[in-house]
Design a protein around this motif. Structure first.
Motif, PDB file in Angstrom:
ATOM      1  N   LEU A  10     -74.313 -14.550 -47.077  1.00  0.00           N
ATOM      2  CA  LEU A  10     -74.112 -13.225 -46.642  1.00  0.00           C
ATOM      3  C   LEU A  10     -73.715 -13.176 -45.120  1.00  0.00           C
ATOM      4  O   LEU A  10     -73.148 -12.170 -44.507  1.00  0.00           O
ATOM      5  CB  LEU A  10     -75.262 -12.316 -46.648  1.00  0.00           C
ATOM      6  N   ALA A  11     -74.001 -14.224 -44.327  1.00  0.00           N
ATOM      7  CA  ALA A  11     -73.631 -14.526 -42.790  1.00  0.00           C
ATOM      8  C   ALA A  11     -74.161 -13.333 -42.200  1.00  0.00           C
ATOM      9  O   ALA A  11     -73.609 -12.693 -41.430  1.00  0.00           O
ATOM     10  CB  ALA A  11     -72.203 -14.700 -42.893  1.00  0.00           C
ATOM     11  N   TRP A  12     -75.588 -13.223 -41.921  1.00  0.00           N
ATOM     12  CA  TRP A  12     -76.307 -11.921 -41.371  1.00  0.00           C
ATOM     13  C   TRP A  12     -75.809 -12.426 -39.686  1.00  0.00           C
ATOM     14  O   TRP A  12     -76.092 -13.586 -39.216  1.00  0.00           O
ATOM     15  CB  TRP A  12     -77.571 -12.061 -41.505  1.00  0.00           C
ATOM     16  N   GLY A  13     -75.182 -11.244 -39.035  1.00  0.00           N
ATOM     17  CA  GLY A  13     -74.973 -11.362 -37.567  1.00  0.00           C
ATOM     18  C   GLY A  13     -76.302 -11.335 -36.884  1.00  0.00           C
ATOM     19  O   GLY A  13     -76.460 -11.998 -35.673  1.00  0.00           O
ATOM     20  N   GLU A  14     -77.272 -10.612 -37.081  1.00  0.00           N
ATOM     21  CA  GLU A  14     -78.470 -10.391 -36.514  1.00  0.00           C
ATOM     22  C   GLU A  14     -79.588 -10.770 -37.687  1.00  0.00           C
ATOM     23  O   GLU A  14     -79.571 -10.065 -38.704  1.00  0.00           O
ATOM     24  CB  GLU A  14     -78.680  -9.113 -36.205  1.00  0.00           C
ATOM     25  N   ARG A  15     -80.456 -11.980 -37.228  1.00  0.00           N
ATOM     26  CA  ARG A  15     -81.177 -12.482 -38.433  1.00  0.00           C
ATOM     27  C   ARG A  15     -82.835 -12.122 -38.404  1.00  0.00           C
ATOM     28  O   ARG A  15     -83.818 -12.840 -38.722  1.00  0.00           O
ATOM     29  CB  ARG A  15     -80.846 -13.923 -38.578  1.00  0.00           C
ATOM     30  N   ARG A  16     -83.145 -11.255 -37.387  1.00  0.00           N
ATOM     31  CA  ARG A  16     -84.549 -10.961 -37.058  1.00  0.00           C
ATOM     32  C   ARG A  16     -85.253 -10.677 -38.557  1.00  0.00           C
ATOM     33  O   ARG A  16     -86.317 -11.120 -38.617  1.00  0.00           O
ATOM     34  CB  ARG A  16     -84.531  -9.757 -36.099  1.00  0.00           C
ATOM     35  N   GLU A  37     -65.598  -8.525 -57.322  1.00  0.00           N
ATOM     36  CA  GLU A  37     -65.258  -8.706 -58.625  1.00  0.00           C
ATOM     37  C   GLU A  37     -65.164 -10.316 -58.936  1.00  0.00           C
ATOM     38  O   GLU A  37     -65.569 -10.687 -59.950  1.00  0.00           O
ATOM     39  CB  GLU A  37     -63.779  -8.335 -58.870  1.00  0.00           C
ATOM     40  N   PRO A  38     -64.876 -11.235 -58.112  1.00  0.00           N
ATOM     41  CA  PRO A  38     -64.972 -12.685 -58.046  1.00  0.00           C
ATOM     42  C   PRO A  38     -66.573 -13.153 -58.520  1.00  0.00           C
ATOM     43  O   PRO A  38     -66.763 -13.758 -59.580  1.00  0.00           O
ATOM     44  CB  PRO A  38     -64.420 -13.335 -56.950  1.00  0.00           C
ATOM     45  N   ASP A  39     -67.536 -12.472 -57.983  1.00  0.00           N
ATOM     46  CA  ASP A  39     -68.635 -12.862 -58.043  1.00  0.00           C
ATOM     47  C   ASP A  39     -69.215 -12.091 -59.349  1.00  0.00           C
ATOM     48  O   ASP A  39     -70.326 -12.672 -60.011  1.00  0.00           O
ATOM     49  CB  ASP A  39     -69.641 -12.257 -56.743  1.00  0.00           C
ATOM     50  N   ALA A  40     -68.995 -11.097 -59.849  1.00  0.00           N
ATOM     51  CA  ALA A  40     -69.052 -10.431 -60.944  1.00  0.00           C
ATOM     52  C   ALA A  40     -68.641 -11.311 -62.272  1.00  0.00           C
ATOM     53  O   ALA A  40     -69.379 -11.595 -63.207  1.00  0.00           O
ATOM     54  CB  ALA A  40     -68.491  -9.033 -61.164  1.00  0.00           C
ATOM     55  N   LEU A  41     -67.495 -11.861 -62.215  1.00  0.00           N
ATOM     56  CA  LEU A  41     -66.928 -12.814 -63.100  1.00  0.00           C
ATOM     57  C   LEU A  41     -67.824 -14.139 -63.129  1.00  0.00           C
ATOM     58  O   LEU A  41     -67.909 -14.535 -64.550  1.00  0.00           O
ATOM     59  CB  LEU A  41     -65.542 -13.252 -63.029  1.00  0.00           C
ATOM     60  N   LYS A  42     -68.610 -14.588 -62.285  1.00  0.00           N
ATOM     61  CA  LYS A  42     -69.313 -15.514 -62.191  1.00  0.00           C
ATOM     62  C   LYS A  42     -70.705 -15.484 -62.331  1.00  0.00           C
ATOM     63  O   LYS A  42     -71.627 -16.083 -62.835  1.00  0.00           O
ATOM     64  CB  LYS A  42     -69.286 -16.507 -60.881  1.00  0.00           C
ATOM     65  N   GLY A  43     -71.189 -13.883 -62.520  1.00  0.00           N
ATOM     66  CA  GLY A  43     -72.637 -13.862 -62.977  1.00  0.00           C
ATOM     67  C   GLY A  43     -73.376 -13.810 -61.587  1.00  0.00           C
ATOM     68  O   GLY A  43     -74.549 -13.945 -61.976  1.00  0.00           O
ATOM     69  N   LEU A  44     -72.853 -13.946 -60.462  1.00  0.00           N
ATOM     70  CA  LEU A  44     -73.635 -14.186 -59.241  1.00  0.00           C
ATOM     71  C   LEU A  44     -74.715 -12.743 -59.019  1.00  0.00           C
ATOM     72  O   LEU A  44     -74.438 -11.770 -59.238  1.00  0.00           O
ATOM     73  CB  LEU A  44     -73.010 -14.605 -58.199  1.00  0.00           C
ATOM     74  N   PRO A  45     -75.728 -12.905 -58.122  1.00  0.00           N
ATOM     75  CA  PRO A  45     -76.400 -11.851 -57.768  1.00  0.00           C
ATOM     76  C   PRO A  45     -75.598 -10.678 -56.820  1.00  0.00           C
ATOM     77  O   PRO A  45     -74.710 -11.086 -56.087  1.00  0.00           O
ATOM     78  CB  PRO A  45     -77.450 -12.610 -56.825  1.00  0.00           C
ATOM     79  N   SER A  46     -75.955  -9.599 -57.326  1.00  0.00           N
ATOM     80  CA  SER A  46     -75.489  -8.477 -56.524  1.00  0.00           C
ATOM     81  C   SER A  46     -75.692  -8.461 -54.915  1.00  0.00           C
ATOM     82  O   SER A  46     -76.993  -8.895 -54.696  1.00  0.00           O
ATOM     83  CB  SER A  46     -76.194  -7.147 -57.164  1.00  0.00           C
ATOM     84  N   TYR A  47     -75.092  -7.944 -54.010  1.00  0.00           N
ATOM     85  CA  TYR A  47     -75.451  -7.861 -52.623  1.00  0.00           C
ATOM     86  C   TYR A  47     -76.384  -6.579 -52.450  1.00  0.00           C
ATOM     87  O   TYR A  47     -76.570  -6.214 -51.451  1.00  0.00           O
ATOM     88  CB  TYR A  47     -74.147  -8.040 -51.726  1.00  0.00           C
ATOM     89  N   ASN A  48     -76.718  -5.776 -53.377  1.00  0.00           N
ATOM     90  CA  ASN A  48     -77.320  -4.487 -53.200  1.00  0.00           C
ATOM     91  C   ASN A  48     -78.709  -4.873 -53.719  1.00  0.00           C
ATOM     92  O   ASN A  48     -78.863  -5.162 -54.895  1.00  0.00           O
ATOM     93  CB  ASN A  48     -76.623  -3.432 -53.903  1.00  0.00           C
ATOM     94  N   PRO A  49     -79.846  -4.590 -52.982  1.00  0.00           N
ATOM     95  CA  PRO A  49     -81.249  -4.545 -53.427  1.00  0.00           C
ATOM     96  C   PRO A  49     -81.510  -3.860 -54.743  1.00  0.00           C
ATOM     97  O   PRO A  49     -82.244  -4.571 -55.358  1.00  0.00           O
ATOM     98  CB  PRO A  49     -82.108  -4.235 -52.178  1.00  0.00           C
ATOM     99  N   LEU A  96     -82.245 -11.589 -47.898  1.00  0.00           N
ATOM    100  CA  LEU A  96     -82.270 -11.719 -46.309  1.00  0.00           C
ATOM    101  C   LEU A  96     -82.310 -13.302 -46.106  1.00  0.00           C
ATOM    102  O   LEU A  96     -81.821 -13.793 -45.044  1.00  0.00           O
ATOM    103  CB  LEU A  96     -83.524 -11.305 -46.216  1.00  0.00           C
ATOM    104  N   LEU A  97     -82.432 -14.120 -47.069  1.00  0.00           N
ATOM    105  CA  LEU A  97     -82.714 -15.533 -47.099  1.00  0.00           C
ATOM    106  C   LEU A  97     -80.972 -16.365 -47.476  1.00  0.00           C
ATOM    107  O   LEU A  97     -80.724 -17.333 -47.243  1.00  0.00           O
ATOM    108  CB  LEU A  97     -83.483 -16.102 -47.826  1.00  0.00           C
ATOM    109  N   ASP A  98     -80.266 -15.378 -47.906  1.00  0.00           N
ATOM    110  CA  ASP A  98     -78.900 -15.863 -48.497  1.00  0.00           C
ATOM    111  C   ASP A  98     -77.848 -16.111 -47.201  1.00  0.00           C
ATOM    112  O   ASP A  98     -77.443 -15.414 -46.763  1.00  0.00           O
ATOM    113  CB  ASP A  98     -78.192 -14.839 -49.516  1.00  0.00           C
ATOM    114  N   ASP A  99     -77.676 -17.413 -47.067  1.00  0.00           N
ATOM    115  CA  ASP A  99     -76.773 -17.692 -45.855  1.00  0.00           C
ATOM    116  C   ASP A  99     -75.149 -17.374 -46.206  1.00  0.00           C
ATOM    117  O   ASP A  99     -74.555 -16.952 -45.496  1.00  0.00           O
ATOM    118  CB  ASP A  99     -76.822 -19.321 -45.826  1.00  0.00           C
TER     119      ASP A  99
END
Length: 304
Positions: A270-276, A63-75, A265-268
């Motif tokens: 999201l804090a990917w635990g496994e970055r392969r 919801e906070p990201d929606a209010l800011k109009g940021l990118p969705s985390y779903n492809p 995939l490049l968005d830091d």
């Protein structure tokens, strides 16, 4: 996922052949006496805005990201969110889920509507399958198309090799469990039992979709990542030194579809635990630059 395994719980049900022979005879006789009803699409969520000066796009997003109009985390959602922004469509975002969707999947869009105008009717939701035509219908700037034969081949790379690797990386790779839980499990409920059940369902759906796509009896992470690397290499080759895929003068829907994966995939953040998979994308500088160009155009600054 294009549409992600949160959509996949519905999509991955076995597609039984039609006919009464597919179910036990007693049940067949019962259903013949009492035919199943086909219900209309779900009503819009209660919290859906009653008056909308601009279109409303329902996506997977906090919801906070929606209010800011940021990118969705779903492809799947990000693909269409980006496409609409490239087309110059004015819209607001609403954090949602598949259960709130009239079509059973995200994203979907509600056109502008004002109940004060007696000549207008409440608009019907537009599913993702019809979003490509929406800017044309509203006489908004058109996003260029691409050659269909060439496009189909490269879309297949996104829909299979890259998507399968995405599903494995996010849903099945244990180092990314915290990210999966943050995005798709924790927002569902505070109950530990519910969260455990949802997590199992998501992972089971992702595994089933990968196996079905690959025609394999087991998930092979090495094959998935190798396939994704070959796919991104092919995309890098076809992009070459151009700004946009297939040499179009402006970014197309395909550019938005590629961006939906490369950005996440490049968005830091999201804090990917496994970055392969992220590292594979990072090896192709022109894909990284393509991602940055679209981010600047749609959100006005460099991606993180």
């Amino acid at each position: 996922m294009a549409s992600e395994t949160t959509n996949a719980t519905t999509r991955l049900r076995p597609s039984n052949t039609s006919g009464w022979l597919t179910i036990p005879a007693p049940l067949a006789r019962l259903f013949k006496k009492f035919p199943l009803l086909t219900y209309p699409p779900n009503e819009l969520p209660i919290r859906a805005p009653s008056s909308r000066d601009v279109a409303t796009l329902y996506v997977f997003i906090s919801e906070p990201d929606a209010l800011k109009g940021l990118p969705s985390y779903n492809p799947s959602c990000l693909k269409w969110q980006t496409f609409l922004k490239l087309a110059g469509v004015d819209f607001q975002l609403v954090s949602s889920n598949n259960h709130a969707s009239p079509t059973g999947a995200l994203p979907f869009l509600i056109p502008p509507f004002s109940p004060q105008n007696p000549t207008t009717h409440s608009p019907r939701p537009i599913p993702s399958s019809k979003l490509e035509q929406y800017p044309d219908e509203k006489s908004i700037s058109k996003v260029p198309g691409t050659l269909s034969l060439k496009l189909e081949a490269y879309e297949s790379l996104l829909d299979h090799r890259i998507r399968n690797a995405w599903l494995y990386s996010l849903y099945l790779s244990r180092p990314n469990s915290a990210l999966l839980s943050r995005l798709y499990v924790a927002p569902v409920s505070q109950s530990k039992i519910v969260r455990t059940t949802v997590l199992y369902q998501l992972r089971h759906a992702a595994e089933a979709e990968i196996l079905r796509s690959m025609g394999s009896p087991r998930v092979d992470p090495r094959a998935l990542y190798d396939g994704a690397k070959e796919a991104f290499e092919a995309l890098s080759t076809v992009l070459g030194a151009e700004d946009w895929f297939f040499g179009t003068s402006e970014p197309s829907l395909f550019d938005a579809a590629v961006f939906a994966y490369t950005h996440l995939l490049l968005d830091d953040g999201l804090a990917w635990g496994e970055r392969r998979l992220s590292d594979i994308v990072g090896d192709f500088q022109n894909l990284v630059e393509h991602r940055d160009r679209i981010f600047r155009r749609c959100w006005g600054s460099e991606g993180s």
